[in-house]
Motif scaffolding. Structure first.
Motif, mmCIF file in Angstrom:
data_model
loop_
_atom_site.group_PDB
_atom_site.id
_atom_site.type_symbol
_atom_site.label_atom_id
_atom_site.label_comp_id
_atom_site.label_asym_id
_atom_site.label_seq_id
_atom_site.Cartn_x
_atom_site.Cartn_y
_atom_site.Cartn_z
ATOM 1 N N PHE A 28 0.822 -1.210 0.000
ATOM 2 C CA PHE A 28 0.000 0.000 0.000
ATOM 3 C C PHE A 28 0.855 1.259 0.000
ATOM 4 O O PHE A 28 0.392 2.324 -0.371
ATOM 5 N N TYR A 29 2.108 1.140 0.357
ATOM 6 C CA TYR A 29 3.011 2.292 0.304
ATOM 7 C C TYR A 29 3.293 2.723 -1.138
ATOM 8 O O TYR A 29 3.703 3.852 -1.372
ATOM 9 N N ALA A 30 3.082 1.833 -2.107
ATOM 10 C CA ALA A 30 3.356 2.153 -3.513
ATOM 11 C C ALA A 30 2.485 3.295 -4.021
ATOM 12 O O ALA A 30 2.813 3.924 -5.020
ATOM 13 N N PHE A 31 1.403 3.573 -3.326
ATOM 14 C CA PHE A 31 0.452 4.580 -3.794
ATOM 15 C C PHE A 31 0.748 5.970 -3.237
ATOM 16 O O PHE A 31 0.003 6.912 -3.474
ATOM 17 N N PHE A 32 1.880 6.098 -2.529
ATOM 18 C CA PHE A 32 2.219 7.357 -1.868
ATOM 19 C C PHE A 32 3.671 7.703 -2.100
ATOM 20 O O PHE A 32 4.512 6.818 -2.245
ATOM 21 N N LYS A 33 3.976 8.987 -2.082
ATOM 22 C CA LYS A 33 5.348 9.460 -2.196
ATOM 23 C C LYS A 33 6.072 9.179 -0.890
ATOM 24 O O LYS A 33 5.444 8.938 0.144
ATOM 25 N N ASN A 34 7.396 9.225 -0.923
ATOM 26 C CA ASN A 34 8.163 9.017 0.299
ATOM 27 C C ASN A 34 7.820 10.050 1.361
ATOM 28 O O ASN A 34 7.842 9.769 2.544
ATOM 29 N N LYS A 35 7.493 11.257 0.931
ATOM 30 C CA LYS A 35 7.070 12.284 1.871
ATOM 31 C C LYS A 35 5.550 12.176 2.012
ATOM 32 O O LYS A 35 4.811 12.307 1.042
ATOM 33 N N ASN A 36 5.096 11.914 3.204
ATOM 34 C CA ASN A 36 3.674 11.715 3.441
ATOM 35 C C ASN A 36 2.953 13.057 3.482
ATOM 36 O O ASN A 36 2.921 13.729 4.503
ATOM 37 N N ASP A 37 2.343 13.412 2.362
ATOM 38 C CA ASP A 37 1.662 14.694 2.284
ATOM 39 C C ASP A 37 0.153 14.583 2.498
ATOM 40 O O ASP A 37 -0.542 15.584 2.489
ATOM 41 N N ASP A 38 -0.349 13.357 2.696
ATOM 42 C CA ASP A 38 -1.778 13.162 2.952
ATOM 43 C C ASP A 38 -1.965 11.993 3.919
ATOM 44 O O ASP A 38 -2.323 10.887 3.519
ATOM 45 N N PRO A 39 -1.724 12.213 5.215
ATOM 46 C CA PRO A 39 -1.786 11.120 6.178
ATOM 47 C C PRO A 39 -3.164 10.467 6.274
ATOM 48 O O PRO A 39 -3.258 9.262 6.515
ATOM 49 N N ASP A 40 -4.235 11.218 6.065
ATOM 50 C CA ASP A 40 -5.568 10.627 6.133
ATOM 51 C C ASP A 40 -5.778 9.619 5.005
ATOM 52 O O ASP A 40 -6.353 8.546 5.220
#
Length: 72
Positions: A28-40
């Motif tokens: 599920f991390y594949a759907f996000f950048k290394n910098k978490n800009d949308d924690p929700d």
């Protein structure tokens, strides 16, 4: 699942499958950048992946895409 997350998952899975083939795995991390800009949104994905469906850390991208398209 919000439409923005559903669309992101489908897009990422499509790209991974196109570049690495049907057997490529994703977390599920594949759907996000290394910098978490949308924690929700990250937590929504994690809950869907871990709590709702009890998936392994890595799953086949084709399986995840099929689940999302089916509305699971």
């Amino acid at each position: 699942m919000r439409a923005v997350l559903r669309n992101k998952i489908i897009e990422v899975c499509d790209k991974k499958i196109a570049s690495r083939g049907e057997n490529v795995g994703v977390s599920f991390y594949a759907f996000f950048k290394n910098k978490n800009d949308d924690p929700d949104l990250l937590m929504e994905a994690a809950e869907w992946w871990i709590k709702t469906h009890q998936l392994d850390h890595f799953e086949k991208a084709a399986k995840i895409k099929a689940m999302v398209v089916a509305g699971e």
